[in-house]
Motif scaffolding. Structure first.
Motif, PDB file in Angstrom:
ATOM      1  N   ASP A 176       3.745  16.672 -10.985  1.00  0.00           N
ATOM      2  CA  ASP A 176       3.453  17.928 -11.678  1.00  0.00           C
ATOM      3  C   ASP A 176       2.134  18.549 -11.247  1.00  0.00           C
ATOM      4  O   ASP A 176       1.844  19.687 -11.603  1.00  0.00           O
ATOM      5  CB  ASP A 176       3.443  17.699 -13.196  1.00  0.00           C
ATOM      6  N   ASP A 177       1.327  17.827 -10.503  1.00  0.00           N
ATOM      7  CA  ASP A 177       0.055  18.339 -10.002  1.00  0.00           C
ATOM      8  C   ASP A 177       0.335  19.442  -8.982  1.00  0.00           C
ATOM      9  O   ASP A 177       1.139  19.256  -8.075  1.00  0.00           O
ATOM     10  CB  ASP A 177      -0.727  17.191  -9.345  1.00  0.00           C
ATOM     11  N   PRO A 178      -0.304  20.588  -9.101  1.00  0.00           N
ATOM     12  CA  PRO A 178      -0.033  21.684  -8.157  1.00  0.00           C
ATOM     13  C   PRO A 178      -0.428  21.354  -6.713  1.00  0.00           C
ATOM     14  O   PRO A 178       0.023  22.026  -5.784  1.00  0.00           O
ATOM     15  CB  PRO A 178      -0.861  22.851  -8.700  1.00  0.00           C
ATOM     16  N   TYR A 179      -1.238  20.333  -6.532  1.00  0.00           N
ATOM     17  CA  TYR A 179      -1.650  19.955  -5.175  1.00  0.00           C
ATOM     18  C   TYR A 179      -0.713  18.943  -4.522  1.00  0.00           C
ATOM     19  O   TYR A 179      -0.916  18.563  -3.375  1.00  0.00           O
ATOM     20  CB  TYR A 179      -3.082  19.412  -5.180  1.00  0.00           C
ATOM     21  N   THR A 180       0.273  18.474  -5.251  1.00  0.00           N
ATOM     22  CA  THR A 180       1.262  17.551  -4.690  1.00  0.00           C
ATOM     23  C   THR A 180       2.313  18.368  -3.956  1.00  0.00           C
ATOM     24  O   THR A 180       3.010  19.184  -4.558  1.00  0.00           O
ATOM     25  CB  THR A 180       1.923  16.701  -5.791  1.00  0.00           C
ATOM     26  N   GLU A 181       2.413  18.146  -2.662  1.00  0.00           N
ATOM     27  CA  GLU A 181       3.337  18.921  -1.842  1.00  0.00           C
ATOM     28  C   GLU A 181       4.732  18.290  -1.847  1.00  0.00           C
ATOM     29  O   GLU A 181       4.888  17.090  -2.032  1.00  0.00           O
ATOM     30  CB  GLU A 181       2.821  18.998  -0.410  1.00  0.00           C
ATOM     31  N   GLU A 182       5.727  19.130  -1.585  1.00  0.00           N
ATOM     32  CA  GLU A 182       7.108  18.665  -1.530  1.00  0.00           C
ATOM     33  C   GLU A 182       7.270  17.582  -0.457  1.00  0.00           C
ATOM     34  O   GLU A 182       7.958  16.594  -0.671  1.00  0.00           O
ATOM     35  CB  GLU A 182       8.049  19.827  -1.220  1.00  0.00           C
ATOM     36  N   ARG A 218       0.836  -1.207   0.000  1.00  0.00           N
ATOM     37  CA  ARG A 218       0.000   0.000   0.000  1.00  0.00           C
ATOM     38  C   ARG A 218       0.865   1.249   0.000  1.00  0.00           C
ATOM     39  O   ARG A 218       0.648   2.178  -0.780  1.00  0.00           O
ATOM     40  CB  ARG A 218      -0.950   0.016   1.195  1.00  0.00           C
ATOM     41  N   LEU A 219       1.881   1.280   0.868  1.00  0.00           N
ATOM     42  CA  LEU A 219       2.763   2.443   0.926  1.00  0.00           C
ATOM     43  C   LEU A 219       3.510   2.623  -0.395  1.00  0.00           C
ATOM     44  O   LEU A 219       3.710   3.757  -0.855  1.00  0.00           O
ATOM     45  CB  LEU A 219       3.755   2.303   2.082  1.00  0.00           C
ATOM     46  N   SER A 220       3.899   1.532  -1.011  1.00  0.00           N
ATOM     47  CA  SER A 220       4.589   1.591  -2.294  1.00  0.00           C
ATOM     48  C   SER A 220       3.667   2.146  -3.386  1.00  0.00           C
ATOM     49  O   SER A 220       4.080   3.013  -4.167  1.00  0.00           O
ATOM     50  CB  SER A 220       5.090   0.195  -2.670  1.00  0.00           C
ATOM     51  N   ARG A 221       2.423   1.668  -3.425  1.00  0.00           N
ATOM     52  CA  ARG A 221       1.454   2.168  -4.411  1.00  0.00           C
ATOM     53  C   ARG A 221       1.200   3.662  -4.210  1.00  0.00           C
ATOM     54  O   ARG A 221       1.163   4.431  -5.175  1.00  0.00           O
ATOM     55  CB  ARG A 221       0.131   1.408  -4.311  1.00  0.00           C
ATOM     56  N   GLU A 222       1.011   4.074  -2.959  1.00  0.00           N
ATOM     57  CA  GLU A 222       0.769   5.487  -2.668  1.00  0.00           C
ATOM     58  C   GLU A 222       1.968   6.345  -3.058  1.00  0.00           C
ATOM     59  O   GLU A 222       1.816   7.442  -3.601  1.00  0.00           O
ATOM     60  CB  GLU A 222       0.433   5.676  -1.189  1.00  0.00           C
ATOM     61  N   ALA A 223       3.169   5.843  -2.794  1.00  0.00           N
ATOM     62  CA  ALA A 223       4.386   6.586  -3.146  1.00  0.00           C
ATOM     63  C   ALA A 223       4.512   6.708  -4.665  1.00  0.00           C
ATOM     64  O   ALA A 223       4.847   7.782  -5.186  1.00  0.00           O
ATOM     65  CB  ALA A 223       5.609   5.892  -2.553  1.00  0.00           C
ATOM     66  N   GLU A 224       4.243   5.625  -5.385  1.00  0.00           N
ATOM     67  CA  GLU A 224       4.309   5.670  -6.840  1.00  0.00           C
ATOM     68  C   GLU A 224       3.279   6.645  -7.396  1.00  0.00           C
ATOM     69  O   GLU A 224       3.568   7.400  -8.325  1.00  0.00           O
ATOM     70  CB  GLU A 224       4.090   4.277  -7.421  1.00  0.00           C
ATOM     71  N   ALA A 225       2.068   6.654  -6.827  1.00  0.00           N
ATOM     72  CA  ALA A 225       1.026   7.585  -7.267  1.00  0.00           C
ATOM     73  C   ALA A 225       1.451   9.030  -7.008  1.00  0.00           C
ATOM     74  O   ALA A 225       1.199   9.916  -7.832  1.00  0.00           O
ATOM     75  CB  ALA A 225      -0.288   7.281  -6.560  1.00  0.00           C
ATOM     76  N   THR A 226       2.113   9.268  -5.893  1.00  0.00           N
ATOM     77  CA  THR A 226       2.602  10.617  -5.588  1.00  0.00           C
ATOM     78  C   THR A 226       3.633  11.046  -6.616  1.00  0.00           C
ATOM     79  O   THR A 226       3.586  12.179  -7.118  1.00  0.00           O
ATOM     80  CB  THR A 226       3.210  10.667  -4.169  1.00  0.00           C
ATOM     81  N   LEU A 227       4.574  10.178  -6.943  1.00  0.00           N
ATOM     82  CA  LEU A 227       5.595  10.536  -7.928  1.00  0.00           C
ATOM     83  C   LEU A 227       4.996  10.691  -9.323  1.00  0.00           C
ATOM     84  O   LEU A 227       5.473  11.515 -10.117  1.00  0.00           O
ATOM     85  CB  LEU A 227       6.722   9.506  -7.942  1.00  0.00           C
ATOM     86  N   ASP A 228       3.940   9.939  -9.627  1.00  0.00           N
ATOM     87  CA  ASP A 228       3.258  10.096 -10.914  1.00  0.00           C
ATOM     88  C   ASP A 228       2.561  11.451 -10.998  1.00  0.00           C
ATOM     89  O   ASP A 228       2.386  11.997 -12.084  1.00  0.00           O
ATOM     90  CB  ASP A 228       2.237   8.978 -11.138  1.00  0.00           C
ATOM     91  N   ALA A 229       2.147  11.988  -9.852  1.00  0.00           N
ATOM     92  CA  ALA A 229       1.420  13.258  -9.802  1.00  0.00           C
ATOM     93  C   ALA A 229       2.305  14.422  -9.378  1.00  0.00           C
ATOM     94  O   ALA A 229       1.826  15.439  -8.900  1.00  0.00           O
ATOM     95  CB  ALA A 229       0.240  13.127  -8.836  1.00  0.00           C
ATOM     96  N   ALA A 266      12.530   7.257 -10.718  1.00  0.00           N
ATOM     97  CA  ALA A 266      13.630   8.198 -10.906  1.00  0.00           C
ATOM     98  C   ALA A 266      13.156   9.408 -11.707  1.00  0.00           C
ATOM     99  O   ALA A 266      13.531  10.541 -11.415  1.00  0.00           O
ATOM    100  CB  ALA A 266      14.805   7.518 -11.610  1.00  0.00           C
ATOM    101  N   ALA A 267      12.310   9.165 -12.714  1.00  0.00           N
ATOM    102  CA  ALA A 267      11.804  10.268 -13.530  1.00  0.00           C
ATOM    103  C   ALA A 267      10.924  11.197 -12.695  1.00  0.00           C
ATOM    104  O   ALA A 267      10.980  12.413 -12.848  1.00  0.00           O
ATOM    105  CB  ALA A 267      11.011   9.718 -14.717  1.00  0.00           C
ATOM    106  N   GLY A 268      10.118  10.637 -11.804  1.00  0.00           N
ATOM    107  CA  GLY A 268       9.250  11.454 -10.942  1.00  0.00           C
ATOM    108  C   GLY A 268      10.046  12.322 -10.005  1.00  0.00           C
ATOM    109  O   GLY A 268       9.756  13.503  -9.814  1.00  0.00           O
ATOM    110  N   ALA A 269      11.079  11.775  -9.403  1.00  0.00           N
ATOM    111  CA  ALA A 269      11.909  12.553  -8.484  1.00  0.00           C
ATOM    112  C   ALA A 269      12.678  13.614  -9.256  1.00  0.00           C
ATOM    113  O   ALA A 269      12.843  14.736  -8.774  1.00  0.00           O
ATOM    114  CB  ALA A 269      12.875  11.634  -7.743  1.00  0.00           C
ATOM    115  N   ALA A 276      12.604  17.760  -8.826  1.00  0.00           N
ATOM    116  CA  ALA A 276      13.801  18.584  -8.681  1.00  0.00           C
ATOM    117  C   ALA A 276      13.800  19.719  -9.708  1.00  0.00           C
ATOM    118  O   ALA A 276      14.211  20.832  -9.406  1.00  0.00           O
ATOM    119  CB  ALA A 276      15.060  17.732  -8.833  1.00  0.00           C
ATOM    120  N   ASP A 277      13.285  19.442 -10.908  1.00  0.00           N
ATOM    121  CA  ASP A 277      13.243  20.464 -11.946  1.00  0.00           C
ATOM    122  C   ASP A 277      12.246  21.570 -11.609  1.00  0.00           C
ATOM    123  O   ASP A 277      12.434  22.710 -11.992  1.00  0.00           O
ATOM    124  CB  ASP A 277      12.850  19.848 -13.299  1.00  0.00           C
ATOM    125  N   ASP A 278      11.191  21.240 -10.851  1.00  0.00           N
ATOM    126  CA  ASP A 278      10.173  22.221 -10.481  1.00  0.00           C
ATOM    127  C   ASP A 278      10.695  23.246  -9.489  1.00  0.00           C
ATOM    128  O   ASP A 278      10.144  24.327  -9.377  1.00  0.00           O
ATOM    129  CB  ASP A 278       8.937  21.534  -9.900  1.00  0.00           C
TER     130      ASP A 278
END
Length: 161
Positions: A119-125, A106-117, A151-154, A158-160
């Protein structure tokens, strides 16, 4: 059964005034200083790590810029956790070890979803940092394999900045 303190100090420097907290899977205790004696399979739920403002900047840089985690420097004595009741002591019976795979998945799925999002303005650092720490810890522990999307999500986070 409650076992840890809820208002714990910074797990890196021990300062009482904490700024940010993240949650990691119980197995991550094995990566921390003083974590070996803790029966991570008896932890119920996640392990909460707190960081002071100065250390949070370092943790953010490690996670977002370097795509790694600081757990080897964290003191397991300064985490917040809940331990299951001592079934063996109460009933003189042996209880099976807790299966943490569902929580880790579950934690892995949630983490992957966070990295997928990312670019979403609601995703906090903080969420991105927590996601990177969780995924890198599970990889180091051999629970999951690293995917290129992580790696691409992280890197996008960093680019943001």
């Amino acid at each position: 059964m409650y076992a840890g303190l809820k208002n714990t100090p910074c797990c890196l420097c021990g300062r009482d005034d904490t700024h940010t907290r993240i949650a990691v899977p119980p197995r991550a205790l094995r990566l921390m200083e003083n974590g070996e004696p803790i029966a991570w399979r008896d932890v119920v739920g996640t392990v909460t790590l707190r960081f002071c403002a100065d250390d949070w900047d370092l943790v953010s840089d490690l996670a977002i810029e370097m795509d790694t985690h600081p757990l080897s420097r964290c003191n397991a004595a300064h985490v917040s956790l809940d331990l299951r009741e001592d079934h063996e002591a109460l009933l003189s019976a042996t209880k099976a070890e807790t299966d943490q795979t569902e929580l880790e998945a579950r934690l892995s799925r949630e983490a992957e979803a966070t990295l997928d999002a990312v670019d979403d303005p609601y995703t906090e650092e903080r969420d991105v940092v927590e996601a990177v720490v969780v995924l890198r810890a599970l990889e180091e522990l051999g629970v999951r394999e690293r995917s290129g999307a992580d790696a691409a999500g992280a890197a996008a986070a960093a680019d943001d900045d």
